[in-house]
Design an enzyme around this catalytic site. Structure first.
Site, PDB file in Angstrom:
ATOM      1  N   ARG A  67     -13.715  23.682  -3.316  1.00  0.00           N
ATOM      2  CA  ARG A  67     -15.074  23.535  -2.808  1.00  0.00           C
ATOM      3  C   ARG A  67     -16.068  23.835  -3.923  1.00  0.00           C
ATOM      4  O   ARG A  67     -15.849  24.691  -4.764  1.00  0.00           O
ATOM      5  CB  ARG A  67     -15.328  24.493  -1.648  1.00  0.00           C
ATOM      6  N   TYR A 195     -12.019  16.537  -1.992  1.00  0.00           N
ATOM      7  CA  TYR A 195     -11.217  17.743  -1.825  1.00  0.00           C
ATOM      8  C   TYR A 195     -11.545  18.569  -0.587  1.00  0.00           C
ATOM      9  O   TYR A 195     -12.713  18.893  -0.345  1.00  0.00           O
ATOM     10  CB  TYR A 195     -11.352  18.657  -3.056  1.00  0.00           C
ATOM     11  N   GLY A 196     -10.540  18.985   0.120  1.00  0.00           N
ATOM     12  CA  GLY A 196     -10.598  20.021   1.164  1.00  0.00           C
ATOM     13  C   GLY A 196     -11.940  20.131   1.868  1.00  0.00           C
ATOM     14  O   GLY A 196     -12.455  19.143   2.422  1.00  0.00           O
ATOM     15  N   LYS A 204     -14.979  22.971   7.234  1.00  0.00           N
ATOM     16  CA  LYS A 204     -16.071  23.918   6.991  1.00  0.00           C
ATOM     17  C   LYS A 204     -17.441  23.331   7.366  1.00  0.00           C
ATOM     18  O   LYS A 204     -18.320  24.036   7.855  1.00  0.00           O
ATOM     19  CB  LYS A 204     -16.064  24.384   5.525  1.00  0.00           C
ATOM     20  N   HIS A 224     -15.327  32.242  10.450  1.00  0.00           N
ATOM     21  CA  HIS A 224     -14.263  31.966   9.467  1.00  0.00           C
ATOM     22  C   HIS A 224     -13.144  32.982   9.707  1.00  0.00           C
ATOM     23  O   HIS A 224     -12.959  33.913   8.928  1.00  0.00           O
ATOM     24  CB  HIS A 224     -14.852  32.109   8.059  1.00  0.00           C
ATOM     25  N   SER A 246     -12.216  33.129   1.534  1.00  0.00           N
ATOM     26  CA  SER A 246     -11.250  32.105   1.155  1.00  0.00           C
ATOM     27  C   SER A 246     -10.192  32.679   0.204  1.00  0.00           C
ATOM     28  O   SER A 246     -10.524  33.411  -0.730  1.00  0.00           O
ATOM     29  CB  SER A 246     -11.982  30.950   0.480  1.00  0.00           C
ATOM     30  N   CYS A 248      -7.976  34.927   0.730  1.00  0.00           N
ATOM     31  CA  CYS A 248      -7.818  36.386   0.819  1.00  0.00           C
ATOM     32  C   CYS A 248      -6.858  36.801   1.930  1.00  0.00           C
ATOM     33  O   CYS A 248      -6.861  37.946   2.365  1.00  0.00           O
ATOM     34  CB  CYS A 248      -9.173  37.051   0.999  1.00  0.00           C
ATOM     35  N   GLY A 249      -6.047  35.879   2.439  1.00  0.00           N
ATOM     36  CA  GLY A 249      -4.934  36.306   3.276  1.00  0.00           C
ATOM     37  C   GLY A 249      -4.979  35.954   4.752  1.00  0.00           C
ATOM     38  O   GLY A 249      -4.162  36.474   5.518  1.00  0.00           O
ATOM     39  N   ASP A 273      -7.774  29.836  10.258  1.00  0.00           N
ATOM     40  CA  ASP A 273      -8.971  29.729   9.404  1.00  0.00           C
ATOM     41  C   ASP A 273     -10.287  29.831  10.174  1.00  0.00           C
ATOM     42  O   ASP A 273     -11.240  30.376   9.657  1.00  0.00           O
ATOM     43  CB  ASP A 273      -8.929  28.399   8.633  1.00  0.00           C
ATOM     44  N   ARG A 364      -2.660  23.146  -2.291  1.00  0.00           N
ATOM     45  CA  ARG A 364      -2.618  23.362  -0.830  1.00  0.00           C
ATOM     46  C   ARG A 364      -1.538  22.515  -0.176  1.00  0.00           C
ATOM     47  O   ARG A 364      -1.126  21.488  -0.698  1.00  0.00           O
ATOM     48  CB  ARG A 364      -3.970  22.977  -0.220  1.00  0.00           C
ATOM     49  N   GLY A 489       4.247  40.802   5.462  1.00  0.00           N
ATOM     50  CA  GLY A 489       4.845  41.244   6.731  1.00  0.00           C
ATOM     51  C   GLY A 489       4.655  42.728   7.007  1.00  0.00           C
ATOM     52  O   GLY A 489       4.719  43.177   8.162  1.00  0.00           O
ATOM     53  N   ASN A 491       1.922  44.220   6.691  1.00  0.00           N
ATOM     54  CA  ASN A 491       0.573  44.409   7.253  1.00  0.00           C
ATOM     55  C   ASN A 491       0.609  44.660   8.761  1.00  0.00           C
ATOM     56  O   ASN A 491      -0.355  45.158   9.338  1.00  0.00           O
ATOM     57  CB  ASN A 491      -0.318  43.205   6.939  1.00  0.00           C
TER      58      ASN A 491
HETATM   59  P1  GTP Z   1      -8.303  29.976   2.776  1.00  0.00           P
HETATM   60  O1  GTP Z   1      -7.383  28.932   3.300  1.00  0.00           O
HETATM   61  O2  GTP Z   1      -8.865  29.640   1.443  1.00  0.00           O
HETATM   62  O3  GTP Z   1      -9.374  30.353   3.736  1.00  0.00           O
HETATM   63  O4  GTP Z   1      -7.387  31.289   2.437  1.00  0.00           O
HETATM   64  P2  GTP Z   1      -6.678  32.394   3.342  1.00  0.00           P
HETATM   65  O5  GTP Z   1      -7.642  33.475   3.674  1.00  0.00           O
HETATM   66  O6  GTP Z   1      -5.959  31.773   4.460  1.00  0.00           O
HETATM   67  O7  GTP Z   1      -5.629  33.040   2.300  1.00  0.00           O
HETATM   68  P3  GTP Z   1      -4.036  32.913   2.228  1.00  0.00           P
HETATM   69  O8  GTP Z   1      -3.360  33.574   3.384  1.00  0.00           O
HETATM   70  O9  GTP Z   1      -3.681  31.510   1.957  1.00  0.00           O
HETATM   71  O10 GTP Z   1      -3.738  33.793   0.938  1.00  0.00           O
HETATM   72  C1  GTP Z   1      -4.311  33.521  -0.316  1.00  0.00           C
HETATM   73  C2  GTP Z   1      -3.533  34.192  -1.407  1.00  0.00           C
HETATM   74  O11 GTP Z   1      -3.476  35.600  -1.176  1.00  0.00           O
HETATM   75  C3  GTP Z   1      -2.091  33.706  -1.499  1.00  0.00           C
HETATM   76  O12 GTP Z   1      -1.747  33.504  -2.845  1.00  0.00           O
HETATM   77  C4  GTP Z   1      -1.302  34.823  -0.893  1.00  0.00           C
HETATM   78  O13 GTP Z   1      -0.018  34.920  -1.450  1.00  0.00           O
HETATM   79  C5  GTP Z   1      -2.144  36.063  -1.193  1.00  0.00           C
HETATM   80  N1  GTP Z   1      -1.978  37.100  -0.126  1.00  0.00           N
HETATM   81  C6  GTP Z   1      -2.067  36.896   1.207  1.00  0.00           C
HETATM   82  N2  GTP Z   1      -1.799  38.032   1.903  1.00  0.00           N
HETATM   83  C7  GTP Z   1      -1.559  38.985   0.975  1.00  0.00           C
HETATM   84  C8  GTP Z   1      -1.234  40.382   1.068  1.00  0.00           C
HETATM   85  O14 GTP Z   1      -1.104  40.965   2.142  1.00  0.00           O
HETATM   86  N3  GTP Z   1      -1.075  41.047  -0.121  1.00  0.00           N
HETATM   87  C9  GTP Z   1      -1.207  40.416  -1.327  1.00  0.00           C
HETATM   88  N4  GTP Z   1      -1.045  41.144  -2.438  1.00  0.00           N
HETATM   89  N5  GTP Z   1      -1.504  39.093  -1.448  1.00  0.00           N
HETATM   90  C10 GTP Z   1      -1.683  38.392  -0.314  1.00  0.00           C
HETATM   91  C1  SPV Z   2     -11.523  27.844   2.213  1.00  0.00           C
HETATM   92  O1  SPV Z   2     -11.915  27.634   1.052  1.00  0.00           O
HETATM   93  O2  SPV Z   2     -11.947  28.790   2.917  1.00  0.00           O
HETATM   94  C2  SPV Z   2     -10.491  26.962   2.791  1.00  0.00           C
HETATM   95  C3  SPV Z   2     -10.150  25.734   2.078  1.00  0.00           C
HETATM   96  O3  SPV Z   2     -10.000  27.239   3.870  1.00  0.00           O
HETATM   97  S1  SPV Z   2     -11.334  24.486   2.279  1.00  0.00           S
HETATM   98  O4  SPV Z   2     -10.859  23.545   3.273  1.00  0.00           O
HETATM   99  O5  SPV Z   2     -11.491  23.825   0.984  1.00  0.00           O
HETATM  100  O6  SPV Z   2     -12.586  25.070   2.737  1.00  0.00           O
HETATM  101 MN    MN Z   3     -10.861  29.198   4.738  1.00  0.00          MN
END
Ligand code: GTP
Ligand code: SPV
Ligand code: MN
Length: 586
Positions: A67, A195-196, A204, A224, A246, A248-249, A273, A364, A489, A491
């Site tokens: 984005r 893209y996305g 979004k 979000h 984004s 961040c997990g 999401d 992705r 896991g 968490n």
């Molecule tokens: P968007 O799709 O962009 O909104 O991201 P998201 O918030 O769904 O994040 P996602 O779960 O895809 O995680 C993003 C990155 O953070 C990945 O590379 C994961 O491996 C890492 N990650 C997720 N959960 C954890 C965690 O509990 N600990 C650590 N150290 N890394 C994590």
């Molecule tokens: C984010 O960036 O928060 C995503 C990927 O979930 S996107 O669809 O590009 O917004």
């Molecule tokens: Mn997102």
């Protein structure tokens, strides 16, 4: 007489001048046609069909991998309505700027008309969007990410009640790339990116930026947030929604395989999401997932961190900007095992050690939600699922403890409003810079965020039992620069503590920022973590927090009179509690 949708399609065709127009119905046959077309023109590369049936790789233009927040605008008549955290442009100026970019943009190309429902087909809370795009890749992604095609047209009938989104790849030149939102007209124009979140306009653009505006007007919430159900040993499921910025997990938390499964705690996925939430007649807050698939971050995903995605994303999945092994299987950093010989990087070049990441850090997968073994059997309940807790969180190498509970709704809104997180590869720009990202909505709120905080306060006042609000940080680092908490896991141990707090079972220590678990109130059996590490994870340093609270005060000042007094009151009250704590510690 043409319907409102037909009129808009005709008008868009007059502007963009496509060679042909295809109305997407969402059928299998159509999907096969789209796939064949994309294999022919190189938009899709076939992955190994034995190991990954119906999986394809798309390599985006290297300048178009995330984005672009600096090119994303909220176009309201009054600048103040967009607020200090959004880029703003006057609506007529924005249209004048974009009309020439759309003029003839689809010459020689196919225009796809993509009708879609956001939310379960039968839910009263679902909404309809229609995206016009000249990208078959976008149409194929929308088919996975939403209820696309005939069900949407059937639900729309002849009505004008849909959010139109006009999208063209344009020439993919970032100097001619714009993502424009007209919330007053409920309209989206996006040009120059495939893209996305820039191009899948149901995600979004509609489900957050336009929907947050509608939600404020209509008394609901568009956030979000992931939605998960935590099942306890008795089989009871408690639903929670979590907002992390984004990458961040969210996906990982929503799809986790619980480390406490043998004790009867399981996690069910409802969404990964976005959450749309309404107040039901019984006074509960009910969440639906507007999406139907996961557009997830590939790097870091493996059989240990997210086994559910590894199971789900081996068929019917679109991979974007991942690397490919010599046997045409998708590969990324952090997948199980080292890079094999003969790896091709995300740009299609032979990969060698030292030549940078093989997969783009924001690579992705697009996978149907229905393929996840963790999917809740209630995920399409039309009324939505009752939310008992909100979780805010971000990437903070320092400062924020593993988890804390806010004192009440108003304080919880303050906790969300003051979130901060290190930036990630999900948006272009520097990575690892700590910035404020209230409720993980900084790039996604379609109006003035000061007013948005006010909307949160107003929603709380209308709820019979407002959800408890927590804050988590899986990303705190020790002096050695390594994460202190194992995450993924594990968490679930934090989720279980939250559940125990909701049910009045778990102990906590009151600190100036909120309630932190006592070390013994966390269920840590089976996890080897030292007492020192645990203390470090749970520590709250009042003088560091005082500096943080001052920065928060400066951030709030940007909103002028739009910041609700209750939120600034919380900021001052926190300063008072922290000052007393630092004085008594001396
Ligand atoms: P968007 O799709 O962009 O909104 O991201 P998201 O918030 O769904 O994040 P996602 O779960 O895809 O995680 C993003 C990155 O953070 C990945 O590379 C994961 O491996 C890492 N990650 C997720 N959960 C954890 C965690 O509990 N600990 C650590 N150290 N890394 C994590
Ligand atoms: C984010 O960036 O928060 C995503 C990927 O979930 S996107 O669809 O590009 O917004
Ligand atoms: Mn997102």
């Amino acid at each position: 007489m043409s319907t409102p949708l037909e009129s808009w399609v005709e008008e868009s065709a007059r502007l963009t001048k496509p060679a042909k127009i295809v109305w997407c119905d969402g059928s299998e046959a159509e999907s096969e046609r789209l796939t064949a077309d994309m294999l022919r023109d190189g938009t899709f590369l076939e992955l190994n069909q034995k190991t990954h049936p119906r999986c394809y790789l798309h390599r985006s233009n290297p300048n178009d991998v995330a984005r672009t927040e600096q090119l994303t605008f909220i176009c309201t008549r009054q600048k103040e309505d967009a607020g200090p955290t959004n880029n703003w442009m006057d609506p007529s100026e924005a249209k004048e700027k974009l009309r020439p970019l759309f003029d003839g943009a689809m010459k020689g190309r196919t225009m796809y008309v993509v009708p879609y429902i956001l939310g379960p087909a039968k839910s009263p809370y679902s909404k309809i969007g229609v995206e016009i795009t000249d990208s078959a890749y976008v149409a194929a992604n929308m088919r996975i990410m939403s209820r696309m095609g005939k069900p949407a047209l059937d639900r729309l009938d002849n009505s004008a009640d849909f959010v139109p989104g006009l999208h063209s790849l344009g020439d993919l030149d970032p100097s001619r790339r714009f993502i424009m939102h007209f919330p007053e007209e409920k309209l989206i124009w996006s040009v120059g990116s495939g893209y996305g979140g820039n191009a899948l306009l149901g995600k979004k653009c509609f489900a957050l930026r336009i929907a947050s505006w509608m939600a404020r007007d209509q008394g609901w919430m568009a956030e979000h947030m992931l939605i998960l159900g935590l099942e306890d040993p008795s089989g009871k499921v408690t639903y929670m929604a979590a907002a992390f910025p984004s990458a961040c997990g969210k996906t990982n938390l929503a799809m986790m395989v619980s480390a406490l499964e043998s004790q009867g705690y399981r996690v069910w996925t409802v969404g990964d999401d976005i959450a749309w939430m309404h107040i039901a007649s019984d006074g509960t807050l009910r969440a639906i997932n507007p999406e139907a698939g996961f557009f997830g971050v590939a790097p870091g995903t493996n059989a240990k961190t997210n086994p559910n995605v590894m199971t789900a994303a081996n068929r019917n999945t679109i991979f974007t900007n991942v690397a490919m092994t010599h046997s045409r299987e998708p590969w990324w950093e952090g997948i199980d095992g080292p890079p094999a010989d003969g790896l091709t990087n995300w740009k299609g070049e032979p990969w060698t050690a030292g030549s940078g990441p093989a997969a783009h850090p924001n690579a992705r997968y697009t996978v149907p939600a229905s393929q996840s073994p963790s999917l809740s059997k209630h995920w399409e309940d039309p009324e939505g699922l009752p939310i008992s807790a909100f979780i805010f969180g971000g990437r903070r190498a320092h400062l924020a403890p593993l988890v804390y509970e806010s004192r009440n709704w108003q304080h919880g809104v303050f906790v969300g409003a003051t979130m901060a997180s290190e930036t990630t590869a999900a948006a272009t720009g520097a990575v690892g810079v700590c910035r404020r990202d209230p409720m993980a909505m900084l790039p996604f709120c379609g109006y003035n965020m000061g007013d948005y905080f006010g909307h949160w306060l107003a929603m709380g006042a209308k709820l019979k039992n407002p959800p408890k609000i927590f804050h988590v940080n899986w990303f705190r680092k020790g002096a050695d620069g390594k994460f202190l908490w194992p995450g993924y896991g594990e968490n679930v141990r934090v989720l279980k503590w939250m559940l125990d707090r909701i049910e009045g079972r778990a102990a906590a220590t009151e600190t100036p920022i909120g309630n932190v678990p006592t070390p013994s109130s966390l269920t840590l059996d089976g996890l080897s973590i030292s007492r020192d590490t645990l203390n470090e994870l749970l520590s709250v340093d009042s003088s560091d927090w005082l500096a943080e609270d001052r920065a928060v005060g400066e951030f709030f000042a940007k909103f002028g009179s739009h910041i609700p007094p209750a939120v600034t009151q919380e900021q001052k009250a926190l300063a008072g509690r922290l000052t007393r704590a630092t004085v008594s510690a001396k």
